[in-house]
Design a protein around this motif. Structure first.
Motif, PDB file in Angstrom:
ATOM      1  N   GLU A  93       0.798  -1.233   0.000  1.00  0.00           N
ATOM      2  CA  GLU A  93       0.000   0.000   0.000  1.00  0.00           C
ATOM      3  C   GLU A  93       0.832   1.286   0.000  1.00  0.00           C
ATOM      4  O   GLU A  93       0.292   2.363   0.210  1.00  0.00           O
ATOM      5  N   LYS A  94       2.105   1.200  -0.270  1.00  0.00           N
ATOM      6  CA  LYS A  94       2.954   2.392  -0.365  1.00  0.00           C
ATOM      7  C   LYS A  94       3.311   2.634  -1.830  1.00  0.00           C
ATOM      8  O   LYS A  94       3.273   1.724  -2.645  1.00  0.00           O
ATOM      9  N   TYR A  95       3.670   3.863  -2.138  1.00  0.00           N
ATOM     10  CA  TYR A  95       4.186   4.297  -3.446  1.00  0.00           C
ATOM     11  C   TYR A  95       3.109   4.521  -4.508  1.00  0.00           C
ATOM     12  O   TYR A  95       3.434   4.931  -5.621  1.00  0.00           O
ATOM     13  N   ARG A  96       1.823   4.277  -4.217  1.00  0.00           N
ATOM     14  CA  ARG A  96       0.785   4.475  -5.238  1.00  0.00           C
ATOM     15  C   ARG A  96       0.783   5.905  -5.776  1.00  0.00           C
ATOM     16  O   ARG A  96       0.466   6.135  -6.929  1.00  0.00           O
ATOM     17  N   ASN A  97       1.087   6.878  -4.928  1.00  0.00           N
ATOM     18  CA  ASN A  97       1.004   8.276  -5.332  1.00  0.00           C
ATOM     19  C   ASN A  97       2.298   8.801  -5.951  1.00  0.00           C
ATOM     20  O   ASN A  97       2.416   9.994  -6.223  1.00  0.00           O
ATOM     21  N   LEU A  98       3.239   7.941  -6.217  1.00  0.00           N
ATOM     22  CA  LEU A  98       4.446   8.331  -6.955  1.00  0.00           C
ATOM     23  C   LEU A  98       4.012   8.709  -8.366  1.00  0.00           C
ATOM     24  O   LEU A  98       3.255   7.989  -9.013  1.00  0.00           O
ATOM     25  N   ARG A  99       4.475   9.848  -8.854  1.00  0.00           N
ATOM     26  CA  ARG A  99       3.946  10.408 -10.107  1.00  0.00           C
ATOM     27  C   ARG A  99       4.383   9.679 -11.371  1.00  0.00           C
ATOM     28  O   ARG A  99       3.808   9.879 -12.429  1.00  0.00           O
ATOM     29  N   GLY A 100       5.381   8.850 -11.287  1.00  0.00           N
ATOM     30  CA  GLY A 100       5.824   8.056 -12.425  1.00  0.00           C
ATOM     31  C   GLY A 100       5.910   6.598 -12.014  1.00  0.00           C
ATOM     32  O   GLY A 100       5.342   6.193 -11.006  1.00  0.00           O
ATOM     33  N   VAL A 101       6.633   5.812 -12.804  1.00  0.00           N
ATOM     34  CA  VAL A 101       6.808   4.387 -12.515  1.00  0.00           C
ATOM     35  C   VAL A 101       8.296   4.112 -12.370  1.00  0.00           C
ATOM     36  O   VAL A 101       9.105   4.538 -13.204  1.00  0.00           O
ATOM     37  N   ALA A 102       8.635   3.388 -11.300  1.00  0.00           N
ATOM     38  CA  ALA A 102      10.030   3.058 -11.026  1.00  0.00           C
ATOM     39  C   ALA A 102      10.147   1.627 -10.521  1.00  0.00           C
ATOM     40  O   ALA A 102       9.187   1.049 -10.012  1.00  0.00           O
ATOM     41  N   VAL A 103      11.346   1.085 -10.651  1.00  0.00           N
ATOM     42  CA  VAL A 103      11.639  -0.243 -10.119  1.00  0.00           C
ATOM     43  C   VAL A 103      11.930  -0.092  -8.629  1.00  0.00           C
ATOM     44  O   VAL A 103      12.743   0.746  -8.232  1.00  0.00           O
ATOM     45  N   LEU A 104      11.249  -0.888  -7.827  1.00  0.00           N
ATOM     46  CA  LEU A 104      11.462  -0.870  -6.383  1.00  0.00           C
ATOM     47  C   LEU A 104      12.739  -1.631  -6.067  1.00  0.00           C
ATOM     48  O   LEU A 104      12.943  -2.755  -6.552  1.00  0.00           O
ATOM     49  N   ALA A 105      13.592  -1.035  -5.267  1.00  0.00           N
ATOM     50  CA  ALA A 105      14.860  -1.669  -4.903  1.00  0.00           C
ATOM     51  C   ALA A 105      14.590  -2.938  -4.083  1.00  0.00           C
ATOM     52  O   ALA A 105      13.736  -2.928  -3.184  1.00  0.00           O
ATOM     53  N   PRO A 106      15.287  -4.026  -4.390  1.00  0.00           N
ATOM     54  CA  PRO A 106      15.035  -5.298  -3.695  1.00  0.00           C
ATOM     55  C   PRO A 106      15.158  -5.222  -2.164  1.00  0.00           C
ATOM     56  O   PRO A 106      14.452  -5.945  -1.471  1.00  0.00           O
ATOM     57  N   HIS A 107      16.010  -4.360  -1.645  1.00  0.00           N
ATOM     58  CA  HIS A 107      16.159  -4.293  -0.187  1.00  0.00           C
ATOM     59  C   HIS A 107      14.865  -3.860   0.497  1.00  0.00           C
ATOM     60  O   HIS A 107      14.666  -4.135   1.686  1.00  0.00           O
ATOM     61  N   VAL A 108      13.942  -3.237  -0.225  1.00  0.00           N
ATOM     62  CA  VAL A 108      12.689  -2.775   0.368  1.00  0.00           C
ATOM     63  C   VAL A 108      11.743  -3.954   0.643  1.00  0.00           C
ATOM     64  O   VAL A 108      11.049  -3.967   1.657  1.00  0.00           O
ATOM     65  N   TYR A 109      11.723  -4.932  -0.249  1.00  0.00           N
ATOM     66  CA  TYR A 109      10.771  -6.034  -0.092  1.00  0.00           C
ATOM     67  C   TYR A 109      11.422  -7.381   0.207  1.00  0.00           C
ATOM     68  O   TYR A 109      10.737  -8.385   0.343  1.00  0.00           O
ATOM     69  N   ALA A 110      12.724  -7.408   0.341  1.00  0.00           N
ATOM     70  CA  ALA A 110      13.432  -8.696   0.615  1.00  0.00           C
ATOM     71  C   ALA A 110      13.196  -9.160   2.041  1.00  0.00           C
ATOM     72  O   ALA A 110      12.949  -8.425   2.943  1.00  0.00           O
TER      73      ALA A 110
END
Length: 183
Positions: free
Chosen positions: A166-183
């Motif tokens: 439920e985070k990052y939805r309001n980011l104005r573009g599209v980016a690759v999430l760094a693996p350390h965030v969801y590992a």
């Protein structure tokens, strides 16, 4: 939210807000041509498609209605489970309607394949798909998608409606999430 607000969480920017808006305008012109003189029902797939649906609907100049459906095959993970659950069903009767499913992203295609069958079984005259993003390398089933904004690599992406927990939805573009965030 700007990329700079969460740059430590991102490994690569794929699409800017401007690139996305330009592509949505191009898709809208094609949809207007294809559905000229028709009344179209846009079906947004919650929650990820909210940004795409809002921008596409505002860009379109033809008569339309909008409805929303929430389905899930992810839970809290980053991979589709393939088991689809309806969390919120449509309010609209699809009998005889021209339906355009609006998606944020297609990766495995499993959820969308199920959704296509479900909506067609409700008597729609036609059911087509419009998606902002598609991951061809992640496809597990082939799904005929009429309108595709961008083909992207098979990476976990966030922004412009796409989330992780439920985070990052309001980011104005599209980016690759760094693996350390969801590992």
């Amino acid at each position: 939210m700007q990329f700079s607000d969460v740059e430590g969480d991102l490994s690569e920017v794929l699409l800017t807000q401007e690139e996305i808006h330009e592509k949505i305008a191009v898709m809208a012109r094609q949809i207007e041509t294809d559905y000229a003189g028709e009344k179209l029902l846009l079906v947004g797939v919650l929650r990820g498609a909210v940004m795409v649906m809002a921008d596409l609907a505002r860009e379109l100049t033809l008569p339309l209605e909008m409805d929303w459906m929430a389905v899930s095959s992810y839970g809290a993970g980053t991979q589709s489970s393939g088991v689809v659950r309806i969390l919120k069903d449509l309010d609209s009767d699809l009998q005889g309607r021209k339906v355009l499913i609006v998606e944020d992203i297609i990766d495995s295609g499993l959820t969308l394949s199920w959704l296509l069958g479900n909506l067609r079984s409700r008597g729609a005259e036609s059911v087509e798909i419009c998606t902002l993003l598609r991951k061809p390398d992640a496809a597990k089933v082939e799904v005929d998608v009429r309108y595709v904004g961008f083909d992207i690599p098979n990476a976990f992406v966030v922004g412009y409606g796409l989330d992780y927990a439920e985070k990052y939805r309001n980011l104005r573009g599209v980016a690759v999430l760094a693996p350390h965030v969801y590992a």
